[in-house]
Design a protein around this motif. Structure first.
Motif, PDB file in Angstrom:
ATOM      1  N   ASN A 201      39.331  33.536  55.763  1.00  0.00           N
ATOM      2  CA  ASN A 201      39.397  34.526  56.713  1.00  0.00           C
ATOM      3  C   ASN A 201      40.614  34.029  57.555  1.00  0.00           C
TER       4      ASN A 201
ATOM      5  N   SER B 109      24.925  38.257  45.100  1.00  0.00           N
ATOM      6  CA  SER B 109      26.248  37.435  45.251  1.00  0.00           C
ATOM      7  C   SER B 109      27.368  38.530  45.389  1.00  0.00           C
TER       8      SER B 109
ATOM      9  N   GLN C 202      36.167  32.022  50.786  1.00  0.00           N
ATOM     10  CA  GLN C 202      37.120  33.101  50.917  1.00  0.00           C
ATOM     11  C   GLN C 202      37.882  32.560  52.247  1.00  0.00           C
TER      12      GLN C 202
ATOM     13  N   ALA D 242      27.598  40.908  48.242  1.00  0.00           N
ATOM     14  CA  ALA D 242      28.069  40.314  49.504  1.00  0.00           C
ATOM     15  C   ALA D 242      29.574  39.876  49.497  1.00  0.00           C
ATOM     16  N   TYR D 243      30.134  40.232  48.224  1.00  0.00           N
ATOM     17  CA  TYR D 243      31.424  39.583  47.895  1.00  0.00           C
ATOM     18  C   TYR D 243      32.463  40.240  48.979  1.00  0.00           C
TER      19      TYR D 243
ATOM     20  N   SER E  41      28.022  31.200  43.374  1.00  0.00           N
ATOM     21  CA  SER E  41      28.326  32.040  44.132  1.00  0.00           C
ATOM     22  C   SER E  41      28.108  31.754  45.709  1.00  0.00           C
TER      23      SER E  41
ATOM     24  N   LYS F  73      33.386  40.442  51.979  1.00  0.00           N
ATOM     25  CA  LYS F  73      32.934  39.797  53.191  1.00  0.00           C
ATOM     26  C   LYS F  73      33.772  40.449  54.387  1.00  0.00           C
TER      27      LYS F  73
ATOM     28  N   THR G 181      31.748  30.556  46.077  1.00  0.00           N
ATOM     29  CA  THR G 181      32.782  31.586  46.257  1.00  0.00           C
ATOM     30  C   THR G 181      32.584  32.481  47.362  1.00  0.00           C
ATOM     31  N   LEU G 182      31.150  32.664  48.019  1.00  0.00           N
ATOM     32  CA  LEU G 182      31.116  33.454  49.300  1.00  0.00           C
ATOM     33  C   LEU G 182      31.549  33.017  50.282  1.00  0.00           C
TER      34      LEU G 182
ATOM     35  N   LYS H  77      39.380  37.831  42.482  1.00  0.00           N
ATOM     36  CA  LYS H  77      38.807  36.356  42.296  1.00  0.00           C
ATOM     37  C   LYS H  77      38.263  36.111  41.077  1.00  0.00           C
TER      38      LYS H  77
END
Lengths: 200, 479
Positions: free
Chosen positions: A170, B139, A168, B142-143, A161, B145, A164-165, B100
């Protein structure tokens, strides 16, 4: 008075003192260092109970790894605690009240609930006739194997996790693209304009 | 050679998660659908596996990890719920280009946590299951973003959730200190043998129970600990809200059954009042504050709190009938919330996801079938016959009257009537307001129609679900 008791009294007083200092002290770096001290003291208390593995783990993991990372974070952040401190006195009566209630309950609790306080559960568990670490390892991989594996899966989830977080992409992030940077041609960078006005 | 069949579903799911994670790394972006199908196939295979080996699994007897009929049935319910949720989520995430595979994998970890919770016979394993579930929920909240709301909600939930887990662990450690065991059955036996019903002698248990119930109340979203629910529902993506409002509720309900019914039933007099207070505050706060909400997800969040209050009333009475009614309520609430959030994931407003209630104004004009589906779910949530929500509330109030709690029954009825206001307002907006937005559907709504019509079907013929709930609860009261 035995030496063991003296050591216990010294380190438990130090533990209480450093734990209090963690919340009282103004400088957050100092607070983190006092937290290290309190971890160290509790590790000594573990050691007095013959739980040497747990005490060493406490020092290695918490003092060695977690608190160092935490100190880095604290040093990098610029937090002004004075705003929070201003309200400290306002909340003091309520805080004291809650503290007293919980302390009273705890005293009542420890007073009549635990009959055999002299038992040392750490030395009682002795399956292999060996030291505490061996026993702990044996128990972890036999009786508590399911719980142990689930803890491993929780760590795997933590890895997945967090990646994954943070992975990403940006659009406003600035990063280098070496492949594109090398393969530029002259025409990408340089634009030749014919200025008719200038010629005249 | 040890027989691993009792933990085989968990092993299968862990292995397939790891394999899919690896396969997904090597897939091109346009082929990611393969890993989605692999995940769905895994879930279907697991259901098949559980049904195929039902007799053999339920006959096993492991002391830390039960595989009785109760846990197998709940596992099947969780798995089939997750398949439908993944179907809704996949289309939504694909449409908004935030898909994802890791999202689904994290959800699968949550499923694993829930499956561990259903099987746990041991406070330690139960705690680890709860942690696995909560960590995966943090998690996926929070995905999203891009939204500041989402990050705020995730941080808030994470910090408060960590404190709640600490409370739970503290309570468990006190229980261990008092009884010297962490096995649920042995804790029950110890309390049963000690026999004293005096509050002063039991102060240790009450102290520990308070911490455990506070933490469970937080995980469930009961009223004094409900502050995270509206923010989290509002901030996260619709599929996350869909997942959050459905399956974890079943899981937390199972934790309540395991702890209060299986381990601490001897202390019934002490925990009943605590749960009842939580329940009443939840119903009041949920129903009153939901009236003023304009955001659809926030409104549904407060409606969740109110519904949780009803479930807690069932738990607080502690009889077989009340627990049956609470199980029925939980299952029907999960179907309802899957239906309403499922419909919302299919609808886009000017190319965006649904946010405000007024976004849906005049839905009936262009999409009458979808409007009818929302009408059904709203009426069911409000508790209007012949939908399932009516039976859920009816059974609970019946139990209250049978146990001669007339004032609480009256209170529950009044609160239901107040709650009907904000559900009916949505119907008013959909049917009687003018069209103000451009509403599109992502794909055809076949599955969600089946899900919603299930509310009507179960409302007309509720006895299958009633018998299931009775059957599930009978194991705890047979001795």
């Amino acid at each position: 008075m035995s030496t063991e008791l003296l050591i216990f009294i010294f380190f438990s007083l130090l533990l209480v003192f450093s734990a209090l200092k963690v919340i009282i002290v103004n400088n957050s770096v100092k607070a983190a260092i006092f937290l290290v001290l309190s971890f160290f003291c509790s590790a000594v208390l573990w050691l007095l109970m013959n739980a040497e593995f747990l005490s060493i783990i406490l020092i290695l993991v918490y003092v060695g790894a977690v608190m160092v990372l935490f100190l880095f974070v604290v040093m990098m952040l610029d937090i002004n605690l004075s705003n929070i401190k201003e309200k400290f006195v306002n909340y003091l009566p309520l805080g004291l009240f809650i503290f007293l209630v919980i302390a009273l309950l705890l005293i009542l609790f420890f007073d009549n609930q635990f009959s055999d306080v002299d038992r040392n559960i750490v030395t009682e568990i002795n399956i292999l006739n060996d030291n505490n670490t061996m026993n702990l390892g044996y128990l972890l991989f036999t009786e508590y194997i399911i719980a142990f594996e689930i803890a491993g899966i929780i760590l795997l989830l933590g890895i997945i996790s967090s990646i994954t977080l943070t992975q990403q992409k940006n659009n406003d992030n600035k990063y280098q693209a070496p492949h594109d940077q090398i393969n530029v041609t002259k025409s990408d960078r340089l634009k030749i304009i014919k200025d008719e006005e200038f010629r005249k | 050679m040890m027989n691993f069949l009792f933990i085989m579903p968990e092993i299968i799911i862990t292995t397939s998660m790891s394999v899919i994670l690896l396969i997904d790394l090597f897939l091109k972006k346009k082929n990611k659908i393969i890993s989605y199908y692999l995940i769905q196939f895994t879930l279907l295979f697991l259901i098949f596996f559980l049904i195929r080996n039902f007799e053999q699994i339920t006959s096993l007897n492991h002391q830390d990890f039960s595989t009785d009929i109760f846990s197998i049935v709940f596992k099947t319910i969780l798995l089939s719920g997750l398949i439908i949720i993944f179907y809704y989520s996949y289309n939504f995430l694909r449409y908004f280009k935030v898909y994802k595979t890791e999202y689904f994998l994290i959800c699968l970890f949550g499923l694993l946590g829930m499956m561990i919770i259903t099987s746990a016979q041991d406070l330690l394993i139960l705690y680890l299951g709860i942690e696995l579930l909560s960590l995966s929920l943090y998690s996926i909240i929070a995905y999203n973003k891009d939204s500041a709301f989402s990050s705020e909600a995730a941080i808030k939930y994470y910090v408060l959730g960590a404190i709640a887990s600490g409370f739970l662990l503290f309570g468990i450690s006190l229980i261990y200190g008092l009884t010297g065991t962490i096995s649920l059955n042995e804790v029950f036996q110890f309390i049963y043998d000690s026999g004293s019903r005096d509050a002063v002698q039991n102060v240790g248990y009450i102290f520990a129970l308070t911490f455990i119930i506070v933490s469970l109340g937080f995980k469930f979203g009961a009223a004094p600990f409900h502050m995270w629910i509206p923010d989290v529902y509002h901030g996260s993506l619709l599929p996350t809200t869909l997942l959050l409002s459905s399956l974890p509720k079943i899981a937390v309900f199972i934790i309540f059954i395991k702890l209060l019914l299986q381990a601490f039933i001897g202390l019934f007099h002490f925990w009943a009042d605590m749960i009842l207070i939580l329940a009443l505050i939840s119903i009041v706060i949920g129903n009153i504050i939901a009236i003023v909400q304009t955001n659809f997800k926030r409104m549904l969040a407060y409606s969740t709190i109110a519904n949780i209050g009803f479930i807690l009333i069932g738990i607080s009475l502690g009889t077989q009938e009340s627990f049956t009614a609470a199980t029925f309520y939980t299952l029907s609430y999960v179907i309802m919330s899957m239906a309403i959030f499922g419909i919302l994931t299919f609808i886009t407003i000017n190319g965006k996801a649904v946010e405000e209630i007024s976004d849906l104004s005049g839905l009936n004009e262009n999409h009458p079938w979808q409007a009818f589906l929302i009408l059904l779910t709203m009426l069911s949530l409000a508790g209007i016959p012949p939908l399932i929500g009516f039976h859920a509330k009816l059974f609970l109030i019946q139990v209250l009257v049978n146990s001669s709690y007339f004032i609480i029954a009256l209170f529950a009825v009044i609160m239901t009537v107040i709650g009907a206001y904000y559900y009916l307002r949505v119907i008013k907006v959909i049917y009687f307001d003018k069209v103000s937005t451009k509403i599109n559907l992502i794909i055809s709504s076949l599955i969600v129609s089946i899900n919603t019509l299930l509310l009507l079907y179960l409302g007309l013929f509720p006895y299958n679900l009633v018998n299931l709930s009775k059957f599930l609860m009978s194991g705890f009261f047979s001795t």
